[in-house]
Design a protein around this motif. Sequence first.
Motif, PDB file in Angstrom:
ATOM      1  N   LEU A   9       0.829  -1.121   0.062  1.00  0.00           N
ATOM      2  CA  LEU A   9       0.008  -0.174   0.028  1.00  0.00           C
ATOM      3  C   LEU A   9       0.824   1.168  -0.127  1.00  0.00           C
ATOM      4  O   LEU A   9       0.512   2.222  -0.451  1.00  0.00           O
ATOM      5  N   GLU A  10       2.159   1.139   0.620  1.00  0.00           N
ATOM      6  CA  GLU A  10       3.262   2.073   0.556  1.00  0.00           C
ATOM      7  C   GLU A  10       4.397   1.648   1.050  1.00  0.00           C
ATOM      8  O   GLU A  10       4.432   0.771   1.739  1.00  0.00           O
ATOM      9  N   ALA A  11       5.638   2.059   0.548  1.00  0.00           N
ATOM     10  CA  ALA A  11       6.877   1.767   1.002  1.00  0.00           C
ATOM     11  C   ALA A  11       7.884   2.802   0.604  1.00  0.00           C
ATOM     12  O   ALA A  11       7.712   3.540  -0.144  1.00  0.00           O
ATOM     13  N   LYS A  12       8.994   2.809   1.651  1.00  0.00           N
ATOM     14  CA  LYS A  12      10.145   3.686   1.286  1.00  0.00           C
ATOM     15  C   LYS A  12      11.028   3.166   2.012  1.00  0.00           C
ATOM     16  O   LYS A  12      11.046   2.471   2.831  1.00  0.00           O
ATOM     17  N   VAL A  13      12.419   3.708   1.399  1.00  0.00           N
ATOM     18  CA  VAL A  13      13.547   3.289   1.741  1.00  0.00           C
ATOM     19  C   VAL A  13      14.241   4.749   2.260  1.00  0.00           C
ATOM     20  O   VAL A  13      14.337   5.708   1.808  1.00  0.00           O
ATOM     21  N   VAL A  14      14.821   4.682   3.580  1.00  0.00           N
ATOM     22  CA  VAL A  14      15.506   5.679   4.554  1.00  0.00           C
ATOM     23  C   VAL A  14      16.751   5.389   4.594  1.00  0.00           C
ATOM     24  O   VAL A  14      17.263   4.186   5.075  1.00  0.00           O
ATOM     25  N   VAL A  15      17.747   6.374   4.164  1.00  0.00           N
ATOM     26  CA  VAL A  15      19.132   6.374   4.468  1.00  0.00           C
ATOM     27  C   VAL A  15      19.697   7.549   4.929  1.00  0.00           C
ATOM     28  O   VAL A  15      19.285   8.609   4.749  1.00  0.00           O
ATOM     29  N   ASP A  16      20.324   7.305   6.275  1.00  0.00           N
ATOM     30  CA  ASP A  16      20.813   8.445   6.989  1.00  0.00           C
ATOM     31  C   ASP A  16      19.599   9.573   7.393  1.00  0.00           C
ATOM     32  O   ASP A  16      19.895  10.717   7.164  1.00  0.00           O
ATOM     33  N   ASP A 136       0.328  -5.374   1.382  1.00  0.00           N
ATOM     34  CA  ASP A 136      -1.060  -5.517   1.063  1.00  0.00           C
ATOM     35  C   ASP A 136      -1.373  -6.886   0.681  1.00  0.00           C
ATOM     36  O   ASP A 136      -1.218  -7.518  -0.203  1.00  0.00           O
ATOM     37  N   GLY A 137      -1.979  -7.457   1.714  1.00  0.00           N
ATOM     38  CA  GLY A 137      -2.799  -8.787   1.475  1.00  0.00           C
ATOM     39  C   GLY A 137      -2.562  -9.929   2.817  1.00  0.00           C
ATOM     40  O   GLY A 137      -3.058  -9.983   3.497  1.00  0.00           O
ATOM     41  N   PRO A 138      -1.000 -10.186   3.044  1.00  0.00           N
ATOM     42  CA  PRO A 138      -0.094 -10.010   2.498  1.00  0.00           C
ATOM     43  C   PRO A 138       0.035 -10.764   1.135  1.00  0.00           C
ATOM     44  O   PRO A 138      -0.343 -12.076   0.985  1.00  0.00           O
ATOM     45  N   VAL A 139       0.960 -10.082   0.195  1.00  0.00           N
ATOM     46  CA  VAL A 139       1.180 -10.776  -1.177  1.00  0.00           C
ATOM     47  C   VAL A 139       2.366 -10.650  -1.442  1.00  0.00           C
ATOM     48  O   VAL A 139       2.986  -9.460  -1.662  1.00  0.00           O
TER      49      VAL A 139
END
Length: 146
Positions: A9-16, A136-139
């Motif tokens: 449904l949403e995802a992000k990558v965080v670095v520092d 989402d699901g999880p799938v």
Amino acid sequence: MRALLQRVLEAKVVVDDATAGEIQHGILVFLGIGKGDTLEKGQKLIDKILKYRFFDDEQGKMGWNVSQAGGGLLLVSQFTLMAQTQKGLRPDFGPAMPPSEAKALYEQLVGYAKSQFENVQTGIFGADMKVHLVNDGPVTFNLEVE
């Protein structure tokens, strides 16, 4: 080459403490590159990911691909997918492509994905990434190409 796909449904990558890549509805792809993998194999895998139908269509069945679902693609390099885990109690990362070679191939694959699909985000190769997602699901599917 292996890809672990998660419908999110949403995802992000965080670095520092900074967001490197972020999508809303779409596919989070963890990508493992092994020794002997090629750009051709990677392009075949990217094409398969983009065409893979695991989003709900009008009938509530997995009939739509990411484009049809209006989603995004978040590509994250993950060499641990290439680990051999059949023996012992410690992963063997020998099958993974060396980082300098893998980085070049990963960057080529990102470029290819961006040429095929407009909503592509990425993590940062080799960085200590914090990946946030709402599955989402999880799938979740594991894809490989020969």
